[in-house]
Design a protein around this motif. Structure first.
Motif, PDB file in Angstrom:
ATOM      1  N   LEU A   1       6.005  -5.325  -4.587  1.00 39.02           N
ATOM      2  CA  LEU A   1       6.265  -6.306  -3.536  1.00 39.02           C
ATOM      3  C   LEU A   1       7.419  -7.226  -3.916  1.00 39.02           C
ATOM      4  O   LEU A   1       8.371  -7.394  -3.149  1.00 39.02           O
ATOM      5  CB  LEU A   1       5.002  -7.127  -3.256  1.00 39.02           C
ATOM      6  CG  LEU A   1       5.148  -8.185  -2.155  1.00 39.02           C
ATOM      7  CD1 LEU A   1       5.432  -7.520  -0.824  1.00 39.02           C
ATOM      8  CD2 LEU A   1       3.903  -9.061  -2.070  1.00 39.02           C
ATOM      9  N   THR A   2       7.342  -7.840  -5.088  1.00 32.54           N
ATOM     10  CA  THR A   2       8.398  -8.761  -5.480  1.00 32.54           C
ATOM     11  C   THR A   2       9.716  -8.039  -5.733  1.00 32.54           C
ATOM     12  O   THR A   2      10.790  -8.608  -5.569  1.00 32.54           O
ATOM     13  CB  THR A   2       7.989  -9.551  -6.736  1.00 32.54           C
ATOM     14  OG1 THR A   2       7.662  -8.636  -7.795  1.00 32.54           O
ATOM     15  CG2 THR A   2       6.787 -10.434  -6.443  1.00 32.54           C
TER      16      THR A   2
ATOM     17  N   GLY B   1       4.262  -3.115   3.089  1.00 33.76           N
ATOM     18  CA  GLY B   1       3.938  -4.403   2.476  1.00 33.76           C
ATOM     19  C   GLY B   1       3.966  -5.531   3.484  1.00 33.76           C
ATOM     20  O   GLY B   1       4.701  -5.470   4.481  1.00 33.76           O
ATOM     21  N   ILE B   2       3.160  -6.530   3.236  1.00 31.98           N
ATOM     22  CA  ILE B   2       3.149  -7.753   4.036  1.00 31.98           C
ATOM     23  C   ILE B   2       3.143  -8.940   3.080  1.00 31.98           C
ATOM     24  O   ILE B   2       2.651  -8.851   1.953  1.00 31.98           O
ATOM     25  CB  ILE B   2       1.928  -7.837   4.982  1.00 31.98           C
ATOM     26  CG1 ILE B   2       0.612  -7.730   4.183  1.00 31.98           C
ATOM     27  CG2 ILE B   2       1.998  -6.759   6.052  1.00 31.98           C
ATOM     28  CD1 ILE B   2      -0.622  -7.974   5.019  1.00 31.98           C
TER      29      ILE B   2
ATOM     30  N   GLU C   1      -1.184  -1.307  -4.587  1.00 33.62           N
ATOM     31  CA  GLU C   1      -2.258  -1.840  -3.769  1.00 33.62           C
ATOM     32  C   GLU C   1      -2.776  -3.186  -4.273  1.00 33.62           C
ATOM     33  O   GLU C   1      -3.820  -3.650  -3.851  1.00 33.62           O
ATOM     34  CB  GLU C   1      -3.404  -0.820  -3.693  1.00 33.62           C
ATOM     35  CG  GLU C   1      -2.980   0.489  -3.026  1.00 33.62           C
ATOM     36  CD  GLU C   1      -4.121   1.468  -2.874  1.00 33.62           C
ATOM     37  OE1 GLU C   1      -5.214   1.166  -3.385  1.00 33.62           O
ATOM     38  OE2 GLU C   1      -3.917   2.523  -2.253  1.00 33.62           O
ATOM     39  N   ALA C   2      -2.073  -3.777  -5.154  1.00 32.83           N
ATOM     40  CA  ALA C   2      -2.499  -5.070  -5.696  1.00 32.83           C
ATOM     41  C   ALA C   2      -2.068  -6.208  -4.790  1.00 32.83           C
ATOM     42  O   ALA C   2      -0.966  -6.200  -4.228  1.00 32.83           O
ATOM     43  CB  ALA C   2      -1.913  -5.272  -7.089  1.00 32.83           C
TER      44      ALA C   2
ATOM     45  N   GLU D   1       0.851  -1.177   0.000  1.00 35.84           N
ATOM     46  CA  GLU D   1       0.000   0.000   0.000  1.00 35.84           C
ATOM     47  C   GLU D   1       0.891   1.232   0.000  1.00 35.84           C
ATOM     48  O   GLU D   1       1.878   1.291   0.749  1.00 35.84           O
ATOM     49  CB  GLU D   1      -0.918   0.017   1.215  1.00 35.84           C
ATOM     50  CG  GLU D   1      -1.866   1.208   1.243  1.00 35.84           C
ATOM     51  CD  GLU D   1      -2.794   1.172   2.444  1.00 35.84           C
ATOM     52  OE1 GLU D   1      -3.628   2.087   2.578  1.00 35.84           O
ATOM     53  OE2 GLU D   1      -2.674   0.225   3.243  1.00 35.84           O
ATOM     54  N   GLY D   2       0.566   2.221  -0.832  1.00 30.39           N
ATOM     55  CA  GLY D   2       1.348   3.436  -0.926  1.00 30.39           C
ATOM     56  C   GLY D   2       1.257   4.002  -2.326  1.00 30.39           C
ATOM     57  O   GLY D   2       0.474   3.539  -3.157  1.00 30.39           O
ATOM     58  N   ASP D   3       2.082   4.988  -2.622  1.00 29.97           N
ATOM     59  CA  ASP D   3       2.090   5.576  -3.959  1.00 29.97           C
ATOM     60  C   ASP D   3       2.674   4.601  -4.969  1.00 29.97           C
ATOM     61  O   ASP D   3       3.624   3.857  -4.679  1.00 29.97           O
ATOM     62  CB  ASP D   3       2.912   6.868  -3.970  1.00 29.97           C
ATOM     63  CG  ASP D   3       2.159   8.004  -3.288  1.00 29.97           C
ATOM     64  OD1 ASP D   3       0.946   7.851  -3.079  1.00 29.97           O
ATOM     65  OD2 ASP D   3       2.792   9.017  -2.956  1.00 29.97           O
ATOM     66  N   ALA D   4       2.144   4.636  -6.189  1.00 29.99           N
ATOM     67  CA  ALA D   4       2.595   3.723  -7.234  1.00 29.99           C
ATOM     68  C   ALA D   4       4.042   3.987  -7.635  1.00 29.99           C
ATOM     69  O   ALA D   4       4.819   3.080  -7.850  1.00 29.99           O
ATOM     70  CB  ALA D   4       1.689   3.828  -8.458  1.00 29.99           C
TER      71      ALA D   4
END
Length: 404
Positions: free
Chosen positions: A149-150, A395-396, A112-113, A102-105
Protein backbone atom coordinates in the motif's frame (compact mmCIF):
# COMPACT_ATOMS: atom_id res chain seq x y z
CA UNK A 1 17.12 41.40 103.21
CA UNK A 2 14.83 44.46 103.27
CA UNK A 3 17.81 46.74 102.93
CA UNK A 4 18.96 44.93 99.77
CA UNK A 5 15.54 45.26 98.16
CA UNK A 6 15.41 48.97 99.04
CA UNK A 7 18.89 49.56 97.55
CA UNK A 8 17.95 47.85 94.18
CA UNK A 9 14.76 49.87 93.96
CA UNK A 10 16.69 53.06 94.63
CA UNK A 11 19.19 52.26 91.79
CA UNK A 12 16.35 51.69 89.29
CA UNK A 13 14.80 55.00 90.22
CA UNK A 14 18.11 56.70 89.49
CA UNK A 15 18.42 55.02 85.99
CA UNK A 16 14.87 55.86 84.86
CA UNK A 17 15.39 59.66 84.47
CA UNK A 18 18.56 59.06 82.45
CA UNK A 19 16.74 56.70 80.06
CA UNK A 20 13.90 59.13 79.64
CA UNK A 21 16.44 61.83 78.88
CA UNK A 22 17.93 59.78 76.04
CA UNK A 23 14.48 59.05 74.52
CA UNK A 24 13.37 62.67 74.63
CA UNK A 25 15.27 63.81 71.46
CA UNK A 26 13.78 60.90 69.43
CA UNK A 27 10.31 61.84 70.62
CA UNK A 28 10.89 65.42 69.53
CA UNK A 29 11.97 64.29 66.04
CA UNK A 30 8.94 62.02 65.77
CA UNK A 31 6.68 64.89 66.70
CA UNK A 32 8.22 66.99 63.91
CA UNK A 33 7.58 64.29 61.11
CA UNK A 34 4.25 64.54 59.28
CA UNK A 35 3.09 60.94 58.84
CA UNK A 36 0.61 61.95 56.14
CA UNK A 37 3.45 63.32 54.03
CA UNK A 38 5.40 60.06 54.42
CA UNK A 39 2.41 58.05 53.17
CA UNK A 40 1.85 60.36 50.19
CA UNK A 41 5.54 60.17 49.28
CA UNK A 42 5.32 56.36 49.10
CA UNK A 43 2.26 56.55 46.82
CA UNK A 44 3.96 59.07 44.52
CA UNK A 45 7.08 56.91 44.22
CA UNK A 46 4.99 53.82 43.40
CA UNK A 47 3.14 55.65 40.60
CA UNK A 48 6.41 57.00 39.23
CA UNK A 49 7.90 53.46 39.20
CA UNK A 50 4.87 52.12 37.33
CA UNK A 51 5.22 54.85 34.70
CA UNK A 52 8.93 54.21 34.18
CA UNK A 53 8.65 50.39 34.26
CA UNK A 54 6.25 49.00 31.69
CA UNK A 55 6.58 45.21 32.06
CA UNK A 56 5.58 44.48 28.45
CA UNK A 57 8.03 47.01 27.07
CA UNK A 58 10.75 45.71 29.34
CA UNK A 59 10.12 42.12 28.25
CA UNK A 60 10.34 43.02 24.60
CA UNK A 61 13.51 45.00 25.07
CA UNK A 62 15.02 42.19 27.11
CA UNK A 63 14.16 39.55 24.49
CA UNK A 64 15.69 41.47 21.57
CA UNK A 65 19.31 42.52 21.52
CA UNK A 66 21.05 44.58 18.88
CA UNK A 67 24.41 43.01 18.36
CA UNK A 68 27.21 44.55 16.32
CA UNK A 69 30.03 42.08 15.68
CA UNK A 70 33.60 43.01 14.98
CA UNK A 71 33.59 40.88 11.81
CA UNK A 72 33.28 43.25 8.87
CA UNK A 73 31.03 40.82 6.98
CA UNK A 74 28.44 40.62 9.77
CA UNK A 75 27.25 43.74 11.53
CA UNK A 76 24.05 45.10 12.98
CA UNK A 77 22.47 41.62 13.29
CA UNK A 78 19.32 41.25 15.35
CA UNK A 79 18.87 38.20 17.51
CA UNK A 80 15.59 37.32 19.16
CA UNK A 81 15.53 35.03 22.15
CA UNK A 82 13.74 31.73 21.66
CA UNK A 83 13.26 31.95 17.87
CA UNK A 84 14.92 31.44 14.50
CA UNK A 85 16.64 34.27 12.69
CA UNK A 86 14.41 36.82 11.01
CA UNK A 87 15.13 35.24 7.61
CA UNK A 88 14.26 31.63 8.53
CA UNK A 89 10.77 30.17 8.28
CA UNK A 90 9.88 26.76 9.69
CA UNK A 91 6.94 24.69 8.48
CA UNK A 92 5.70 21.38 9.82
CA UNK A 93 3.51 18.62 8.41
CA UNK A 94 2.12 15.38 9.78
CA UNK A 95 0.41 12.72 7.64
CA UNK A 96 -1.51 9.69 8.82
CA UNK A 97 -2.55 6.74 6.65
CA UNK A 98 -4.81 3.78 7.29
CA UNK A 99 -5.73 1.30 4.59
CA UNK A 100 -5.49 -2.20 3.20
CA UNK A 101 -4.75 -4.10 -0.01
CA UNK A 102 -5.86 -7.42 -1.46
CA UNK A 103 -4.17 -9.57 -4.10
CA UNK A 104 -1.06 -11.67 -4.63
CA UNK A 105 1.89 -10.89 -2.38
CA UNK A 106 4.43 -10.83 -5.21
CA UNK A 107 7.61 -9.05 -4.05
CA UNK A 108 5.91 -6.32 -2.02
CA UNK A 109 5.09 -8.10 1.23
CA UNK A 110 1.72 -9.24 2.60
CA UNK A 111 -1.00 -7.61 0.44
CA UNK A 112 -3.90 -8.35 2.78
CA UNK A 113 -2.56 -6.54 5.80
CA UNK A 114 -4.29 -3.50 7.25
CA UNK A 115 -1.65 -0.86 7.88
CA UNK A 116 -1.56 2.37 9.88
CA UNK A 117 1.43 4.62 9.28
CA UNK A 118 2.52 8.15 10.00
CA UNK A 119 4.97 10.62 8.50
CA UNK A 120 6.32 13.82 10.08
CA UNK A 121 8.41 16.43 8.30
CA UNK A 122 10.05 19.77 9.09
CA UNK A 123 10.86 22.26 6.35
CA UNK A 124 13.29 25.13 6.95
CA UNK A 125 13.53 27.97 4.42
CA UNK A 126 16.23 30.60 4.83
CA UNK A 127 16.94 33.55 2.56
CA UNK A 128 20.16 35.56 2.51
CA UNK A 129 19.37 38.14 -0.15
CA UNK A 130 15.57 38.20 -0.08
CA UNK A 131 15.35 36.38 -3.43
CA UNK A 132 17.33 33.17 -2.81
CA UNK A 133 16.28 30.20 -0.68
CA UNK A 134 18.14 27.51 1.26
CA UNK A 135 15.78 24.61 1.97
CA UNK A 136 16.35 21.80 4.48
CA UNK A 137 13.81 18.99 4.82
CA UNK A 138 13.93 16.69 7.85
CA UNK A 139 11.56 13.74 8.13
CA UNK A 140 10.60 10.75 10.20
CA UNK A 141 8.08 7.93 9.90
CA UNK A 142 7.28 4.28 10.51
CA UNK A 143 6.46 3.20 6.95
CA UNK A 144 7.45 -0.36 6.02
CA UNK A 145 9.55 -0.37 2.86
CA UNK A 146 7.91 -3.54 1.46
CA UNK A 147 4.32 -2.58 2.20
CA UNK A 148 2.31 -2.85 -1.06
CA UNK A 149 0.00 0.00 0.00
CA UNK A 150 2.61 2.55 1.01
CA UNK A 151 4.75 1.57 -2.00
CA UNK A 152 1.86 2.14 -4.38
CA UNK A 153 1.01 5.48 -2.77
CA UNK A 154 4.66 6.48 -2.14
CA UNK A 155 3.63 7.42 1.39
CA UNK A 156 5.79 8.44 4.31
CA UNK A 157 9.34 7.79 5.45
CA UNK A 158 10.71 4.32 6.19
CA UNK A 159 12.98 5.68 8.92
CA UNK A 160 11.93 3.41 11.79
CA UNK A 161 10.87 6.50 13.78
CA UNK A 162 14.31 8.12 13.35
CA UNK A 163 14.59 11.77 12.30
CA UNK A 164 16.76 12.14 9.19
CA UNK A 165 17.69 14.82 6.69
CA UNK A 166 15.79 14.10 3.46
CA UNK A 167 16.67 17.04 1.26
CA UNK A 168 19.06 20.00 1.19
CA UNK A 169 19.10 22.36 -1.79
CA UNK A 170 19.74 25.99 -2.63
CA UNK A 171 17.78 28.06 -5.17
CA UNK A 172 18.84 31.41 -6.55
CA UNK A 173 17.61 33.63 -9.39
CA UNK A 174 20.05 35.27 -11.78
CA UNK A 175 18.32 38.34 -13.13
CA UNK A 176 14.64 38.19 -14.07
CA UNK A 177 14.88 35.18 -16.41
CA UNK A 178 17.13 32.45 -15.01
CA UNK A 179 16.61 30.40 -11.82
CA UNK A 180 19.05 27.72 -10.63
CA UNK A 181 18.61 25.06 -7.94
CA UNK A 182 21.40 22.77 -6.76
CA UNK A 183 21.33 20.19 -3.99
CA UNK A 184 20.71 16.64 -2.87
CA UNK A 185 17.76 14.34 -3.63
CA UNK A 186 16.27 16.57 -6.33
CA UNK A 187 14.62 15.59 -9.58
CA UNK A 188 16.11 17.19 -12.67
CA UNK A 189 12.64 18.68 -13.20
CA UNK A 190 12.64 20.57 -9.89
CA UNK A 191 12.60 23.92 -11.71
CA UNK A 192 10.70 22.73 -14.80
CA UNK A 193 7.33 24.37 -15.46
CA UNK A 194 5.57 21.14 -16.45
CA UNK A 195 2.09 20.80 -17.94
CA UNK A 196 -0.02 18.66 -15.61
CA UNK A 197 -2.55 19.88 -13.03
CA UNK A 198 -3.78 16.46 -11.89
CA UNK A 199 -3.06 15.44 -8.29
CA UNK A 200 -2.57 11.67 -8.28
CA UNK A 201 -3.55 9.29 -5.51
CA UNK A 202 -0.95 6.66 -6.46
CA UNK A 203 2.71 7.32 -7.14
CA UNK A 204 2.70 6.21 -10.80
CA UNK A 205 -0.34 8.28 -11.78
CA UNK A 206 1.02 11.35 -9.97
CA UNK A 207 3.96 11.33 -12.44
CA UNK A 208 1.43 12.18 -15.19
CA UNK A 209 2.83 9.49 -17.47
CA UNK A 210 6.29 11.07 -17.84
CA UNK A 211 8.11 9.91 -14.70
CA UNK A 212 11.28 9.05 -16.64
CA UNK A 213 11.57 11.96 -19.06
CA UNK A 214 10.55 14.66 -16.56
CA UNK A 215 10.94 13.33 -13.06
CA UNK A 216 14.07 11.30 -12.43
CA UNK A 217 16.90 12.36 -10.13
CA UNK A 218 19.89 11.22 -8.11
CA UNK A 219 22.19 12.21 -5.28
CA UNK A 220 23.44 15.55 -6.63
CA UNK A 221 21.25 17.57 -8.97
CA UNK A 222 21.33 20.87 -10.84
CA UNK A 223 17.97 22.08 -12.15
CA UNK A 224 17.42 25.33 -14.04
CA UNK A 225 14.57 27.27 -15.59
CA UNK A 226 14.74 30.12 -18.11
CA UNK A 227 11.77 32.36 -18.89
CA UNK A 228 11.82 32.83 -22.66
CA UNK A 229 8.74 35.04 -22.62
CA UNK A 230 5.24 34.96 -24.12
CA UNK A 231 4.36 31.93 -21.96
CA UNK A 232 7.39 29.80 -22.93
CA UNK A 233 9.94 28.47 -20.45
CA UNK A 234 12.99 26.27 -20.98
CA UNK A 235 14.21 23.93 -18.26
CA UNK A 236 17.43 21.95 -18.13
CA UNK A 237 19.03 19.75 -15.51
CA UNK A 238 21.50 17.00 -14.75
CA UNK A 239 21.77 14.59 -11.86
CA UNK A 240 24.43 12.17 -10.65
CA UNK A 241 23.91 8.96 -8.69
CA UNK A 242 26.72 8.22 -6.24
CA UNK A 243 26.39 4.71 -4.84
CA UNK A 244 28.38 1.81 -3.51
CA UNK A 245 29.24 0.58 -7.01
CA UNK A 246 30.13 3.97 -8.51
CA UNK A 247 32.93 6.40 -7.88
CA UNK A 248 31.83 10.02 -7.84
CA UNK A 249 29.27 11.69 -10.09
CA UNK A 250 29.28 12.72 -13.77
CA UNK A 251 32.02 10.21 -14.54
CA UNK A 252 32.23 7.29 -16.96
CA UNK A 253 31.46 4.85 -14.12
CA UNK A 254 28.55 6.75 -12.51
CA UNK A 255 24.82 6.65 -13.25
CA UNK A 256 23.92 10.11 -14.56
CA UNK A 257 20.81 11.75 -16.00
CA UNK A 258 20.63 14.74 -18.33
CA UNK A 259 17.43 16.37 -19.49
CA UNK A 260 15.55 19.43 -20.70
CA UNK A 261 11.96 20.59 -21.11
CA UNK A 262 10.25 23.18 -23.30
CA UNK A 263 6.91 24.27 -21.84
CA UNK A 264 4.14 26.68 -22.74
CA UNK A 265 1.41 27.93 -20.41
CA UNK A 266 -1.65 30.03 -21.26
CA UNK A 267 -4.59 31.08 -19.11
CA UNK A 268 -6.50 27.79 -19.38
CA UNK A 269 -4.15 25.30 -21.02
CA UNK A 270 -0.51 24.26 -21.27
CA UNK A 271 1.85 21.80 -22.96
CA UNK A 272 5.37 20.51 -22.33
CA UNK A 273 7.94 18.47 -24.29
CA UNK A 274 10.53 16.65 -22.14
CA UNK A 275 13.74 14.76 -22.94
CA UNK A 276 16.04 12.75 -20.69
CA UNK A 277 19.14 10.63 -21.20
CA UNK A 278 19.98 8.12 -18.48
CA UNK A 279 23.63 7.09 -18.79
CA UNK A 280 24.89 4.02 -16.96
CA UNK A 281 28.16 2.10 -17.41
CA UNK A 282 26.33 -0.55 -19.45
CA UNK A 283 23.20 1.00 -21.00
CA UNK A 284 22.26 4.47 -22.22
CA UNK A 285 18.52 5.08 -22.35
CA UNK A 286 16.70 7.93 -24.10
CA UNK A 287 13.23 9.07 -23.01
CA UNK A 288 10.84 11.47 -24.73
CA UNK A 289 7.65 12.69 -23.06
CA UNK A 290 4.81 15.10 -23.77
CA UNK A 291 2.20 16.48 -21.36
CA UNK A 292 -0.80 18.73 -21.73
CA UNK A 293 -3.71 20.05 -19.69
CA UNK A 294 -6.87 22.06 -20.17
CA UNK A 295 -8.89 23.82 -17.46
CA UNK A 296 -12.64 24.11 -18.00
CA UNK A 297 -15.00 26.78 -16.80
CA UNK A 298 -18.18 24.87 -16.06
CA UNK A 299 -20.10 23.46 -13.13
CA UNK A 300 -18.79 19.88 -13.20
CA UNK A 301 -15.42 19.25 -14.87
CA UNK A 302 -12.51 21.37 -13.64
CA UNK A 303 -9.53 20.06 -15.65
CA UNK A 304 -8.15 17.23 -17.77
CA UNK A 305 -4.46 16.26 -17.95
CA UNK A 306 -2.77 13.82 -20.36
CA UNK A 307 0.73 12.40 -20.79
CA UNK A 308 2.62 10.15 -23.20
CA UNK A 309 6.18 8.80 -23.00
CA UNK A 310 8.44 6.56 -25.10
CA UNK A 311 11.82 5.04 -24.29
CA UNK A 312 14.01 1.97 -24.61
CA UNK A 313 14.74 0.82 -21.04
CA UNK A 314 15.05 -2.92 -21.73
CA UNK A 315 18.02 -3.99 -23.88
CA UNK A 316 17.10 -1.54 -26.61
CA UNK A 317 13.44 -2.60 -26.81
CA UNK A 318 11.07 0.32 -27.27
CA UNK A 319 8.47 0.93 -24.57
CA UNK A 320 5.60 3.35 -24.11
CA UNK A 321 3.41 4.81 -21.39
CA UNK A 322 0.32 7.00 -21.29
CA UNK A 323 -1.90 8.64 -18.71
CA UNK A 324 -5.23 10.51 -18.42
CA UNK A 325 -6.47 12.33 -15.33
CA UNK A 326 -9.74 14.18 -14.66
CA UNK A 327 -10.57 16.48 -11.76
CA UNK A 328 -14.11 17.65 -11.06
CA UNK A 329 -15.26 20.97 -9.73
CA UNK A 330 -16.37 21.07 -6.09
CA UNK A 331 -18.67 18.24 -5.11
CA UNK A 332 -19.73 18.97 -1.57
CA UNK A 333 -16.73 20.18 0.44
CA UNK A 334 -14.13 18.72 -1.95
CA UNK A 335 -13.34 17.44 -5.44
CA UNK A 336 -13.14 14.04 -7.17
CA UNK A 337 -10.08 12.86 -9.10
CA UNK A 338 -10.13 9.97 -11.58
CA UNK A 339 -6.99 8.70 -13.29
CA UNK A 340 -5.73 5.82 -15.40
CA UNK A 341 -2.40 4.95 -16.92
CA UNK A 342 -0.08 2.15 -17.96
CA UNK A 343 1.80 0.38 -15.20
CA UNK A 344 4.27 -2.48 -15.51
CA UNK A 345 3.08 -4.62 -12.60
CA UNK A 346 4.66 -3.34 -9.36
CA UNK A 347 4.66 0.36 -10.17
CA UNK A 348 8.31 1.28 -10.56
CA UNK A 349 7.63 2.71 -14.03
CA UNK A 350 4.60 3.12 -16.29
CA UNK A 351 6.52 1.99 -19.39
CA UNK A 352 5.27 -1.14 -21.14
CA UNK A 353 7.75 -2.86 -23.46
CA UNK A 354 6.47 -3.49 -26.98
CA UNK A 355 4.83 -6.90 -27.48
CA UNK A 356 4.38 -7.28 -23.70
CA UNK A 357 0.97 -7.50 -22.07
CA UNK A 358 -0.38 -4.03 -21.34
CA UNK A 359 -1.28 -3.67 -17.67
CA UNK A 360 -3.13 -0.64 -16.36
CA UNK A 361 -3.53 1.25 -13.11
CA UNK A 362 -6.89 2.83 -12.22
CA UNK A 363 -7.56 5.17 -9.32
CA UNK A 364 -10.28 7.34 -7.84
CA UNK A 365 -10.01 9.69 -4.86
CA UNK A 366 -11.91 12.43 -3.06
CA UNK A 367 -10.12 15.26 -1.21
CA UNK A 368 -11.56 17.94 1.00
CA UNK A 369 -10.37 20.50 3.54
CA UNK A 370 -11.45 19.93 7.13
CA UNK A 371 -10.11 23.39 8.01
CA UNK A 372 -7.35 25.74 6.88
CA UNK A 373 -4.61 23.38 8.10
CA UNK A 374 -6.13 19.92 7.65
CA UNK A 375 -6.82 17.99 4.44
CA UNK A 376 -8.32 14.52 4.09
CA UNK A 377 -8.17 12.21 1.06
CA UNK A 378 -9.97 8.89 0.67
CA UNK A 379 -9.40 6.74 -2.37
CA UNK A 380 -8.90 3.39 -3.98
CA UNK A 381 -6.94 1.83 -6.82
CA UNK A 382 -6.74 -1.26 -9.00
CA UNK A 383 -3.34 -2.36 -10.29
CA UNK A 384 -3.47 -4.92 -13.07
CA UNK A 385 -0.83 -7.64 -13.29
CA UNK A 386 0.17 -9.81 -16.22
CA UNK A 387 -0.33 -13.55 -16.23
CA UNK A 388 3.15 -14.25 -14.90
CA UNK A 389 2.67 -12.12 -11.77
CA UNK A 390 -0.71 -13.35 -10.62
CA UNK A 391 -3.82 -11.71 -9.27
CA UNK A 392 -4.46 -7.97 -9.57
CA UNK A 393 -3.77 -5.76 -6.56
CA UNK A 394 -6.53 -3.56 -5.12
CA UNK A 395 -6.23 -1.08 -2.29
CA UNK A 396 -8.17 1.51 -0.33
CA UNK A 397 -6.85 4.14 2.06
CA UNK A 398 -7.66 7.26 4.04
CA UNK A 399 -4.93 9.87 4.40
CA UNK A 400 -5.14 12.89 6.69
CA UNK A 401 -2.60 15.69 6.37
CA UNK A 402 -1.88 18.46 8.90
CA UNK A 403 0.17 21.54 8.04
CA UNK A 404 1.31 23.94 10.75
Amino acid sequence: MCEDILMKLFHKLLVAPATLGLLAPFSAVANEINLNQVTQYGIDQEELFEQDFDSNTFSRELAQTDSVLTNDSISGSNFEAGSFSETTIASFSADFLIGATEGDANTQGDPEAVVANYSFEIGLNTTFTGDDDLFVNIGSGNTIAVSPLTTALDFGNANADALRVKDVHYTRPFGDKLTVAVGDSLDISDQFTGACVYSGFTDVISDCGTGNSAGAGGDVTISTSYDIGNGFTLGAGMSGQEGSTTDGIFTKESNDIFGFQLAYAADSYGAALSYASADTPNVDTIYWGVNGYYSFDNAFLDSVSVGYEVGNPSAGNDAKAYFVGLTTAEVGPGAISLGLGTNNDIGSTPLIVDDAETTMLYEVSYSWNLNDATTATVGGFLQERDNANGEDLTGIALKTSFAF
